[in-house]
Design an enzyme around this catalytic site. Structure first.
Site, PDB file in Angstrom:
ATOM      1  CB  VAL A 172      -9.106  -3.134  -5.437  1.00  0.00           C
ATOM      2  CG1 VAL A 172      -9.489  -2.917  -6.889  1.00  0.00           C
ATOM      3  CG2 VAL A 172      -7.654  -3.554  -5.322  1.00  0.00           C
ATOM      4  CG  ASN A 188     -10.726 -13.385  -8.339  1.00  0.00           C
ATOM      5  OD1 ASN A 188     -10.146 -12.459  -7.781  1.00  0.00           O
ATOM      6  ND2 ASN A 188     -12.027 -13.313  -8.653  1.00  0.00           N
ATOM      7  CE  LYS A 192      -9.111 -13.722   0.194  1.00  0.00           C
ATOM      8  NZ  LYS A 192      -9.184 -14.358  -1.141  1.00  0.00           N
ATOM      9  CB  SER A 246      -3.706 -13.912  -0.645  1.00  0.00           C
ATOM     10  OG  SER A 246      -3.761 -13.812   0.753  1.00  0.00           O
ATOM     11  CB  SER A 247      -6.505 -10.079   1.178  1.00  0.00           C
ATOM     12  OG  SER A 247      -6.688  -8.867   1.880  1.00  0.00           O
ATOM     13  CE1 TYR A 299     -11.520 -11.741   2.310  1.00  0.00           C
ATOM     14  CE2 TYR A 299     -10.141 -10.157   3.459  1.00  0.00           C
ATOM     15  CZ  TYR A 299     -10.576 -10.725   2.291  1.00  0.00           C
ATOM     16  OH  TYR A 299     -10.082 -10.281   1.092  1.00  0.00           O
ATOM     17  CB  ILE A 326     -10.277  -8.346  -8.459  1.00  0.00           C
ATOM     18  CG1 ILE A 326     -10.057  -7.043  -7.675  1.00  0.00           C
ATOM     19  CG2 ILE A 326      -8.942  -8.968  -8.829  1.00  0.00           C
ATOM     20  CD1 ILE A 326      -9.361  -7.240  -6.348  1.00  0.00           C
TER      21      ILE A 326
END
Length: 261
Positions: free
Chosen positions: A200, A104, A171, A153-154, A167, A21
Site C-alpha cells: 500500500v 493495526n 503476521k 495482518s499482511s 515480519y 493505514i
C-alpha cells in the site's frame, strides 16, 4: 460522496492510528459515524495523531475523537490505553463500551537469516503479536454484544520474501490469533477477522525492499498497481459494520488479487 453513517453510535479504538493505514482506518470509521479513539506510540507522534483527530471531528456529522498515547512494546500499555479510553468516554457522557477494536499497530524488519538477533525477534513480536493479544484482552470486558475485532495482518503471512522471516512469521501468528479469538468471542455475535493488505502506498512501504514491491506490482491482476490506504480502510469499515455479521475467523486478502485464498 459521503459515506452512510452505518457506524453511528459506535465507539472504535484503532492502534497505530496516527499515520498510514491506521490513520486512514480511523478516518473512515469516523466518516461512517463512529467516535474514534486513536492510539499512537509516543509523544513524537502526538502531532500526527492530533491531525487525525481534527480531520475526524471536522466531518459534517461531528463525530468525537481523541488521541491516546501508549507504547505497545510494553506489557502495561494495553491496560493503560483502555483506562484512558474509558475516562474519555465518561467525560463525553458515553458508556464505557468499545464496539470496534482495530489492532493495526505494527513494525517491520528486513534482516537476512544469520543476522537476526533475539532483540530483533522480540521487537517485532512484542508489537505485532503480543500487543494484539493484550489489547484484545484489555478491551474484552468492555466489548458489548455484536462487537468487532479486526486485526491487520499482511499478505506476507503466506508469502516467502527474502530477509523478512521475522515480519512475515509475526503476521502469520496474527492470523492464528484471529481464528482462535473468533471461536472464543463469537457466542454473543462478536466477530473477529484479519485484513491482509498487499503493498500500500504509505510511509511504511519505504522499509520494504523495492525489488519486493516491484514483484508484487507486476503480479497484481488489478491494474498492476499498489493499493491505497482508502481501499484498505473501506474493507475494515465493512467488517466493522452490521453487514459483515456472518463473517468471522477469516483472513481477507486485500491485495488486488496478488494473493488469492
Amino acid at each position: 460522496m459521503s459515506s452512510p453513517l452505518t457506524l453511528k453510535g459506535k465507539t472504535a479504538l484503532v492502534t497505530g492510528g496516527s499515520r498510514g493505514i491506521g490513520a486512514g482506518i480511523a478516518f473512515e470509521l469516523g466518516s461512517r459515524g463512529a467516535d474514534v479513539i486513536i492510539v499512537h506510540s509516543s509523544p513524537r507522534s502526538a502531532d500526527k495523531a492530533q491531525e487525525v483527530v481534527k480531520k475526524i471531528t471536522s466531518l459534517p456529522h461531528q463525530p468525537k475523537a481523541v488521541a491516546v498515547c501508549g507504547d505497545l512494546k510494553t506489557t502495561t500499555a494495553p491496560a493503560a490505553i483502555v483506562a484512558a479510553a474509558r475516562e474519555w468516554l465518561k467525560s463525553q457522557g458515553k458508556e464505557d463500551k468499545i464496539n470496534i477494536l482495530v489492532n493495526n499497530a505494527g513494525v517491520e524488519l528486513v534482516r537476512p537469516l544469520g543476522q537476526i538477533t533475539p532483540e530483533d525477534f522480540a521487537g517485532v513480536y512484542d508489537v505485532n503479536v503480543r500487543a494484539p493479544l493484550l489489547m484484545t484482552q484489555a478491551v474484552m470486558p468492555y466489548l458489548p454484544a455484536a462487537s468487532r475485532v479486526i486485526n491487520i495482518s499482511s499478505v506476507g503471512s503466506r508469502a516467502a520474501f527474502s530477509g523478512m522471516s521475522v515480519y512475515c512469521s509475526s503476521k502469520a501468528a496474527v492470523e492464528g490469533l484471529t481464528r482462535c479469538f473468533a471461536t472464543e468471542l463469537g457466542h454473543n455475535g462478536t466477530t473477529v477477522n484479519a485484513v491482509l493488505p498487499g503493498p500500500v502506498q504509505s510511509d511504511m512501504l519505504e522499509n520494504i525492499p523495492q525489488a519486493v514491491i516491484d514483484i508484487q506490482k507486476n503480479n497484481t491482476p488489478l491494474q498492476h498497481r499498489l493499493g491505497t490506504v482508502e481501499e484498505i480502510a473501506a474493507i475494515v469499515a465493512w467488517l466493522a459494520g452490521e453487514d459483515s455479521r456472518w463473517v468471522t475467523g477469516q483472513s481477507i486478502s486485500s491485495s488486488g488479487g496478488w494473493a488469492m485464498y
